[in-house]
Design a protein around this motif. Structure first.
Motif, short mmCIF file in Angstrom:
data_model
loop_
_atom_site.label_atom_id
_atom_site.label_comp_id
_atom_site.label_asym_id
_atom_site.label_seq_id
_atom_site.Cartn_x
_atom_site.Cartn_y
_atom_site.Cartn_z
N ARG A 27 0.83 -1.21 0.00
CA ARG A 27 0.00 0.00 0.00
C ARG A 27 0.86 1.26 0.00
N ILE A 28 1.98 1.22 0.68
CA ILE A 28 2.90 2.37 0.67
C ILE A 28 3.44 2.61 -0.73
N ILE A 29 3.78 1.54 -1.42
CA ILE A 29 4.29 1.67 -2.80
C ILE A 29 3.20 2.18 -3.73
N ILE A 30 1.97 1.68 -3.56
CA ILE A 30 0.86 2.18 -4.37
C ILE A 30 0.64 3.66 -4.11
N GLY A 31 0.80 4.09 -2.85
CA GLY A 31 0.68 5.50 -2.52
C GLY A 31 1.72 6.36 -3.21
N THR A 32 2.96 5.88 -3.31
CA THR A 32 3.99 6.66 -4.00
C THR A 32 3.71 6.74 -5.50
N VAL A 33 3.16 5.67 -6.06
CA VAL A 33 2.80 5.68 -7.49
C VAL A 33 1.68 6.68 -7.74
N LEU A 34 0.65 6.67 -6.89
CA LEU A 34 -0.45 7.61 -7.05
C LEU A 34 0.01 9.05 -6.86
N LEU A 35 0.94 9.27 -5.95
CA LEU A 35 1.47 10.60 -5.73
C LEU A 35 2.20 11.12 -6.96
N SER A 36 2.96 10.25 -7.60
CA SER A 36 3.66 10.68 -8.82
C SER A 36 2.68 10.96 -9.96
N HIS A 37 1.61 10.16 -10.07
CA HIS A 37 0.60 10.43 -11.10
C HIS A 37 -0.12 11.75 -10.85
N GLY A 38 -0.40 12.05 -9.60
CA GLY A 38 -1.00 13.33 -9.28
C GLY A 38 -0.10 14.49 -9.63
N ALA A 39 1.20 14.32 -9.38
CA ALA A 39 2.16 15.37 -9.75
C ALA A 39 2.23 15.54 -11.27
N HIS A 40 2.12 14.45 -12.01
CA HIS A 40 2.11 14.55 -13.48
C HIS A 40 0.92 15.37 -13.96
N LEU A 41 -0.24 15.12 -13.37
CA LEU A 41 -1.43 15.87 -13.77
C LEU A 41 -1.30 17.35 -13.43
N VAL A 42 -0.71 17.66 -12.28
CA VAL A 42 -0.53 19.07 -11.91
C VAL A 42 0.44 19.76 -12.87
N ILE A 43 1.52 19.10 -13.23
CA ILE A 43 2.47 19.69 -14.17
C ILE A 43 1.82 19.91 -15.53
N LEU A 44 1.02 18.94 -15.97
CA LEU A 44 0.33 19.07 -17.25
C LEU A 44 -0.67 20.22 -17.23
N THR A 45 -1.38 20.39 -16.13
CA THR A 45 -2.36 21.46 -16.01
C THR A 45 -1.69 22.82 -15.92
N MET A 46 -0.54 22.90 -15.28
CA MET A 46 0.17 24.17 -15.18
C MET A 46 0.66 24.65 -16.55
N GLY A 47 0.84 23.72 -17.48
CA GLY A 47 1.26 24.09 -18.82
C GLY A 47 0.12 24.56 -19.70
N LYS A 48 -1.05 24.76 -19.16
CA LYS A 48 -2.26 25.20 -19.86
C LYS A 48 -2.66 24.20 -20.94
N LEU A 49 -3.81 23.61 -20.74
CA LEU A 49 -4.32 22.61 -21.68
C LEU A 49 -4.83 23.29 -22.94
N LYS A 50 -4.15 23.07 -24.05
CA LYS A 50 -4.56 23.62 -25.34
C LYS A 50 -4.75 22.46 -26.29
N ARG A 51 -5.82 22.51 -27.05
CA ARG A 51 -6.12 21.42 -27.98
C ARG A 51 -5.99 21.91 -29.41
N GLY A 52 -5.42 21.06 -30.26
CA GLY A 52 -5.37 21.33 -31.68
C GLY A 52 -4.33 22.35 -32.12
N GLN A 53 -3.35 22.63 -31.28
CA GLN A 53 -2.30 23.57 -31.65
C GLN A 53 -0.97 22.85 -31.70
N PRO A 54 -0.12 23.20 -32.65
CA PRO A 54 1.16 22.49 -32.79
C PRO A 54 2.14 22.87 -31.68
#
Length: 112
Positions: A27-54
């Motif tokens: 469960r501790i290992i699963i928690g670290t995996v979920l924490l990293s996935h949450g950080a990935h989503l935060v980094i992606l959102t901070m980059g402003k989600l834009k669709r259809g632009q190169p």
């Protein structure tokens, strides 16, 4: 859309903290995996989600998507995969040596 992603990241952070505070190694290992996935989503959102632009700036392109958050997330995914595999191997070895995966029993504390 960004609010939805941030709410999802918050849910991932909350479940990650809950799992990290448990007594079982898996469960501790699963928690670290979920924490990293949450950080990935935060980094992606901070980059402003834009669709259809190169992601590459050219003479004909007036608006573009910043490729830096995607590159950071890709690097972070590789690093988190390596950390996860290391943690799984260490927990497997510790569970085999101590015949338990409970953190209190590994420390020598009894539950009696």
């Amino acid at each position: 859309m960004e609010y939805l992603i941030l709410i999802l990241a918050g849910i991932l952070f909350a479940t990650a903290i809950y799992n990290i505070l448990q007594k079982q190694l898996l469960r501790i290992i699963i928690g670290t995996v979920l924490l990293s996935h949450g950080a990935h989503l935060v980094i992606l959102t901070m980059g402003k989600l834009k669709r259809g632009q190169p992601p590459i700036l050219d003479d004909s392109v007036t608006s573009y998507t910043d490729p830096l958050p995607q590159a950071l997330i890709l690097t972070s995914i590789v690093i988190s995969f390596g950390i996860t595999s290391l943690l799984l191997v260490l927990s497997y070895r510790a569970a085999n040596e101590n015949k338990t995966d409970n953190m209190d029993e590994m420390r020598g504390e009894s539950n009696e």
